[in-house]
Design a protein around this motif. Structure first.
Motif, short mmCIF file in Angstrom:
data_model
loop_
_atom_site.label_atom_id
_atom_site.label_comp_id
_atom_site.label_asym_id
_atom_site.label_seq_id
_atom_site.Cartn_x
_atom_site.Cartn_y
_atom_site.Cartn_z
N VAL A 21 0.83 -1.21 0.00
CA VAL A 21 0.00 0.00 0.00
C VAL A 21 0.86 1.26 0.00
CG1 VAL A 21 -1.64 1.31 1.38
CG2 VAL A 21 -2.00 -1.11 1.00
N SER A 22 1.95 1.24 0.77
CA SER A 22 2.78 2.43 0.82
C SER A 22 3.49 2.67 -0.50
CB SER A 22 3.79 2.34 1.97
OG SER A 22 4.68 1.28 1.76
N ILE A 24 2.23 2.34 -3.32
CA ILE A 24 1.25 2.99 -4.21
C ILE A 24 0.86 4.38 -3.69
CG2 ILE A 24 -1.08 2.82 -5.17
CD1 ILE A 24 -0.74 -0.24 -4.96
N ILE A 25 0.68 4.50 -2.39
CA ILE A 25 0.12 5.72 -1.81
C ILE A 25 1.15 6.84 -1.62
CG2 ILE A 25 -1.00 6.63 0.28
CD1 ILE A 25 -2.84 5.00 -1.49
N LEU A 26 2.38 6.50 -1.22
CA LEU A 26 3.35 7.55 -0.90
C LEU A 26 3.69 8.47 -2.08
CD1 LEU A 26 5.80 5.79 1.56
CD2 LEU A 26 4.07 7.51 2.04
N SER A 28 1.75 9.34 -4.50
CA SER A 28 0.56 10.18 -4.67
C SER A 28 0.46 11.21 -3.54
CB SER A 28 -0.70 9.33 -4.69
OG SER A 28 -0.66 8.45 -5.78
N LEU A 29 0.87 10.81 -2.36
CA LEU A 29 0.86 11.73 -1.23
C LEU A 29 1.80 12.90 -1.47
CD1 LEU A 29 -0.03 12.18 1.80
CD2 LEU A 29 2.13 11.06 2.36
N GLY A 32 0.34 15.16 -4.13
CA GLY A 32 -0.76 15.93 -3.55
C GLY A 32 -0.25 17.06 -2.66
N ARG A 54 -2.80 13.42 -8.65
CA ARG A 54 -2.69 12.24 -7.77
C ARG A 54 -3.16 10.99 -8.49
NH1 ARG A 54 -5.85 13.48 -2.60
NH2 ARG A 54 -7.12 14.55 -4.12
N THR A 58 -0.80 7.79 -9.32
CA THR A 58 -1.17 6.44 -8.88
C THR A 58 -1.17 5.47 -10.05
OG1 THR A 58 -2.53 7.36 -7.11
CG2 THR A 58 -2.96 5.08 -7.74
#
Length: 89
Positions: A21-22, A24-26, A28-29, A32, A54, A58
């Motif tokens: 998950v990190s 993929i998410i980091l 984008s974070l 953002g 974002r 992703t």
């Protein structure tokens, strides 16, 4: 199944979830955050300006790192299948 084995399997599963998950998410974070700073500096409050970069980041991470993500998940699944006799017996 002993509690120690259960806790170890649960710990490995949670670490795998956090890793995938990190990854993929980091990115984008961070995109953002950069867009939010830009919007605050220019007083532009357009929602699509925050969402679209974002989303693109992703999708890029999934397309570039998809092979690595699937390989990590497959390795974890194979190791769990190999540990079935240890867990059951």
């Amino acid at each position: 199944m002993s509690p120690e084995i259960f806790v170890e399997v649960l710990k490995e599963a949670l670490q795998m979830v956090i890793l995938l998950v990190s990854a993929i998410i980091l990115p984008s974070l961070f995109v953002g955050l950069i867009v939010a700073v830009f919007q605050a500096a220019t007083s532009i409050n357009e929602q699509t300006m925050s969402f679209l970069p974002r989303l693109i980041m992703t999708l890029l991470v999934l397309s570039w790192g998809g092979h690595w993500l699937v390989q990590k998940l497959m390795d974890f699944t194979f190791s769990m299948v190999e540990r079935i006799p240890e867990v059951v017996g």
